[in-house]
Design an enzyme around this catalytic site. Structure first.
Site, PDB file in Angstrom:
ATOM      1  N   GLN A   1       2.058  -6.485  -3.533  1.00  0.00           N
ATOM      2  CA  GLN A   1       2.443  -6.513  -2.115  1.00  0.00           C
ATOM      3  C   GLN A   1       3.787  -5.775  -1.980  1.00  0.00           C
ATOM      4  O   GLN A   1       4.016  -4.851  -2.719  1.00  0.00           O
ATOM      5  CB  GLN A   1       2.506  -7.950  -1.574  1.00  0.00           C
ATOM      6  CG  GLN A   1       1.149  -8.612  -1.405  1.00  0.00           C
ATOM      7  CD  GLN A   1       0.562  -9.091  -2.713  1.00  0.00           C
ATOM      8  OE1 GLN A   1       1.220  -9.711  -3.522  1.00  0.00           O
ATOM      9  NE2 GLN A   1      -0.698  -8.787  -2.940  1.00  0.00           N
TER      10      GLN A   1
ATOM     11  N   GLY B   1      -4.605  -4.689  -4.210  1.00  0.00           N
ATOM     12  CA  GLY B   1      -5.729  -3.829  -4.553  1.00  0.00           C
ATOM     13  C   GLY B   1      -5.237  -2.446  -4.902  1.00  0.00           C
ATOM     14  O   GLY B   1      -4.474  -1.864  -4.147  1.00  0.00           O
ATOM     15  N   HIS B   2      -5.608  -1.976  -6.081  1.00  0.00           N
ATOM     16  CA  HIS B   2      -5.256  -0.601  -6.399  1.00  0.00           C
ATOM     17  C   HIS B   2      -6.469   0.073  -6.998  1.00  0.00           C
ATOM     18  O   HIS B   2      -7.221  -0.509  -7.753  1.00  0.00           O
ATOM     19  CB  HIS B   2      -4.036  -0.526  -7.327  1.00  0.00           C
ATOM     20  CG  HIS B   2      -3.991  -1.608  -8.340  1.00  0.00           C
ATOM     21  ND1 HIS B   2      -3.165  -2.703  -8.248  1.00  0.00           N
ATOM     22  CD2 HIS B   2      -4.723  -1.775  -9.454  1.00  0.00           C
ATOM     23  CE1 HIS B   2      -3.385  -3.500  -9.262  1.00  0.00           C
ATOM     24  NE2 HIS B   2      -4.327  -2.964 -10.011  1.00  0.00           N
TER      25      HIS B   2
ATOM     26  N   ASP C   1       0.819  -1.213   0.000  1.00  0.00           N
ATOM     27  CA  ASP C   1       0.000   0.000   0.000  1.00  0.00           C
ATOM     28  C   ASP C   1       0.854   1.265   0.000  1.00  0.00           C
ATOM     29  O   ASP C   1       0.457   2.295   0.534  1.00  0.00           O
ATOM     30  CB  ASP C   1      -0.963   0.023   1.205  1.00  0.00           C
ATOM     31  CG  ASP C   1      -1.726  -1.280   1.326  1.00  0.00           C
ATOM     32  OD1 ASP C   1      -2.306  -1.696   0.318  1.00  0.00           O
ATOM     33  OD2 ASP C   1      -1.717  -1.881   2.414  1.00  0.00           O
TER      34      ASP C   1
ATOM     35  N   LYS D   1       2.053   2.131  -5.206  1.00  0.00           N
ATOM     36  CA  LYS D   1       2.731   1.692  -6.438  1.00  0.00           C
ATOM     37  C   LYS D   1       1.857   1.933  -7.668  1.00  0.00           C
ATOM     38  O   LYS D   1       2.347   2.181  -8.755  1.00  0.00           O
ATOM     39  CB  LYS D   1       3.044   0.190  -6.360  1.00  0.00           C
ATOM     40  CG  LYS D   1       3.994  -0.177  -5.253  1.00  0.00           C
ATOM     41  CD  LYS D   1       4.248  -1.667  -5.205  1.00  0.00           C
ATOM     42  CE  LYS D   1       3.099  -2.477  -4.651  1.00  0.00           C
ATOM     43  NZ  LYS D   1       2.811  -2.274  -3.220  1.00  0.00           N
TER      44      LYS D   1
HETATM   45  P1  IMP Z   1      -2.488 -12.940   2.122  1.00  0.00           P
HETATM   46  O1  IMP Z   1      -1.591 -12.471   1.045  1.00  0.00           O
HETATM   47  O2  IMP Z   1      -3.941 -12.670   1.868  1.00  0.00           O
HETATM   48  O3  IMP Z   1      -2.215 -14.375   2.504  1.00  0.00           O
HETATM   49  O4  IMP Z   1      -2.156 -12.090   3.463  1.00  0.00           O
HETATM   50  C1  IMP Z   1      -0.928 -12.210   4.152  1.00  0.00           C
HETATM   51  C2  IMP Z   1      -0.508 -10.883   4.742  1.00  0.00           C
HETATM   52  O5  IMP Z   1      -0.146  -9.995   3.702  1.00  0.00           O
HETATM   53  C3  IMP Z   1      -1.616 -10.155   5.534  1.00  0.00           C
HETATM   54  O6  IMP Z   1      -1.018  -9.453   6.603  1.00  0.00           O
HETATM   55  C4  IMP Z   1      -2.191  -9.181   4.513  1.00  0.00           C
HETATM   56  O7  IMP Z   1      -2.781  -8.067   5.137  1.00  0.00           O
HETATM   57  C5  IMP Z   1      -0.926  -8.799   3.760  1.00  0.00           C
HETATM   58  N1  IMP Z   1      -1.186  -8.374   2.370  1.00  0.00           N
HETATM   59  C6  IMP Z   1      -1.439  -9.166   1.304  1.00  0.00           C
HETATM   60  N2  IMP Z   1      -1.583  -8.432   0.193  1.00  0.00           N
HETATM   61  C7  IMP Z   1      -1.407  -7.164   0.548  1.00  0.00           C
HETATM   62  C8  IMP Z   1      -1.407  -5.922  -0.189  1.00  0.00           C
HETATM   63  O8  IMP Z   1      -1.581  -5.876  -1.408  1.00  0.00           O
HETATM   64  N3  IMP Z   1      -1.182  -4.803   0.554  1.00  0.00           N
HETATM   65  C9  IMP Z   1      -0.936  -4.840   1.888  1.00  0.00           C
HETATM   66  N4  IMP Z   1      -0.915  -5.961   2.600  1.00  0.00           N
HETATM   67  C10 IMP Z   1      -1.152  -7.117   1.943  1.00  0.00           C
END
Ligand code: IMP
Length: 409
Positions: free
Chosen positions: A225, A48-49, A21, A24
């Site tokens: 991420q 998510g963007h 977040d 990007k």
């Molecule tokens: P998962 O990717 O859904 O398995 O989540 C694992 C961890 O990564 C959690 O703490 C999520 O909040 C974090 N996370 C996954 N994708 C994002 C992203 O795009 N932005 C911020 N945090 C993310």
């Protein structure tokens, strides 16, 4: 911008240097118009963007932010895990806004399919954990579990009749996780995707990427991420299940490491994290609340309030060691406009507590400033301190939501 583009060269990766977040998407959107090919390598609908299409805001999870630049090939890499109904929905939203994406979408045959049951397993596993990770429950971990166990179903299998395989899987999933699979919905999702996407599957992504490179096409890779969420190098176990670094992006796209000409590290002027795990410079009280409100720090996928705090430079430097940053894009500088003082984490003392360098705030609006010399002195000092400490130049500075609100140095 011209000088920057020349310095970036033919293949550029945009990589988050914190916990995601960082903003990007805006960078990808701005740079996207200058590159020939736009690619996403890893991860799935956990990203998510926000994209504004036809004056309306949408949160896109799978397509890279640069996809609005018409006519440019959009690649979804082998490192990705794709929830097909989500992808079809994003294609439809764009179509309704007059942006045709299907005829330029290139999906690697090696990307894995995220089924609805993966989402249910994600939730079931999270429920059982003593210390929850705080996953997005988009089925990311379970889909990568299947991939690593060599029992995943890749996009190339869209052409096949998957009924008997999925029936057997449903039984298995129910026994192991107590998850009831809605087989009809899963099969319908596959059928819908088959009709629309089968002809967009690229049999060999490395061959395609190699041909782009041979034709001297410029390629912009949008990381998903961020570094501190990387499965290998992040704050394990509070990480995602993919490889979020520049090398992970190249691996996900089947491109050789030496093809990367530059890597932009994206850092927020402060720091946020969604989900659990260490956050040394977190401000859990009113200061954190203030940053959250000013920065609009609520998860774009889950709506969860993001944890907020200050920049921690050792983390950003660590991200640099992993990714090899050519420069930084510092985002959301204007969120700090009203701060009296801005602490920056610079390391830990012998007792393990974070030490701060406290910078003077500028108490003036930097919103929409587009010229380095028009920034208040204190804001320039803040940025110069980041550069001196990390030894990485800050060449792009975000000063507001609009596309144009950016300083290019
Ligand atoms: P998962 O990717 O859904 O398995 O989540 C694992 C961890 O990564 C959690 O703490 C999520 O909040 C974090 N996370 C996954 N994708 C994002 C992203 O795009 N932005 C911020 N945090 C993310």
């Amino acid at each position: 911008m011209k000088t920057l583009l020349k310095d970036l060269g033919t293949v550029t990766a945009i990589i988050g240097a914190q916990w995601g977040d960082e903003g990007k998407g805006k960078m990808t959107d701005i740079l996207g118009s200058h590159f020939d090919v736009l690619a996403r390598a890893c991860g799935g609908a956990n990203a998510g963007h926000t994209i504004v299409v036809g004056g309306k805001k949408h949160v896109f999870r799978l397509l890279p932010s640069g996809c609005l630049h018409e006519g440019k090939p959009v690649v979804l890499g082998s490192g990705m895990v794709i929830h097909l109904p989500t992808l079809l929905e994003e294609i439809d939203i764009l179509k309704a806004a007059g942006v045709e994406i299907l005829d330029r979408l290139l999906i690697s045959s090696g990307a894995h399919i995220v089924f609805d049951f993966h989402k249910a397993i994600d939730a079931a596993m999270e429920e059982k954990r003593e210390n929850g990770i705080g996953t997005t429950k988009k089925g990311i971990g379970p889909a990568y579990m299947d991939k690593a166990a060599r029992s995943g179903i890749r996009i190339e299998r869209l052409k096949d009749d998957l009924k008997s395989e999925l029936t057997a899987r449903a039984k298995d999933v129910q026994e192991k996780y107590g998850v009831i699979v809605d087989l009809d919905t899963e099969l319908k999702n596959i059928a819908d995707a088959r009709t629309q996407l089968l002809h967009r599957i690229v049999p060999s992504l490395p061959v395609l990427m190699h041909s782009f490179l041979s034709e001297k096409k410029t390629i912009l890779i949008e990381g998903a991420q961020a570094t501190l969420l990387d499965l290998d190098h992040g704050t394990y176990p509070y990480v995602t299940s993919s490889f979020t670094t520049s090398s992970g992006a190249l691996q996900g796209l089947g491109m050789p490491p030496r093809s990367l000409s530059s890597c932009i590290g994206v850092i927020k002027a402060y720091c946020t994290r969604v989900g659990s795990g260490e956050f040394l410079t977190e401000e859990a009280g009113p200061i954190g609340d203030r940053l959250r409100e000013r920065g609009g720090e609520y998860g774009s996928v889950t709506g969860r309030p993001r944890r907020c705090g200050w920049l921690h430079l050792p983390d950003v430097m660590y991200a640099g060691y992993v990714n090899g940053f050519s420069c930084f894009n510092l985002t959301k500088l204007d969120v700090l406009d009203e701060e009296e003082q801005i602490p920056v984490g610079i390391g830990k003392n012998a007792a393990g507590t974070v030490e701060y360098r406290v910078m003077k705030g500028w108490k003036t609006s930097t919103q929409g400033v587009r010229d380095w010399n028009k920034l208040p002195t204190e804001a320039r000092e803040y940025i110069e301190f980041i550069e001196t400490f990390t030894k990485v130049p800050v060449r792009l500075i975000g000063t507001g939501q609009a596309r144009e609100d950016i300083i290019v140095r």
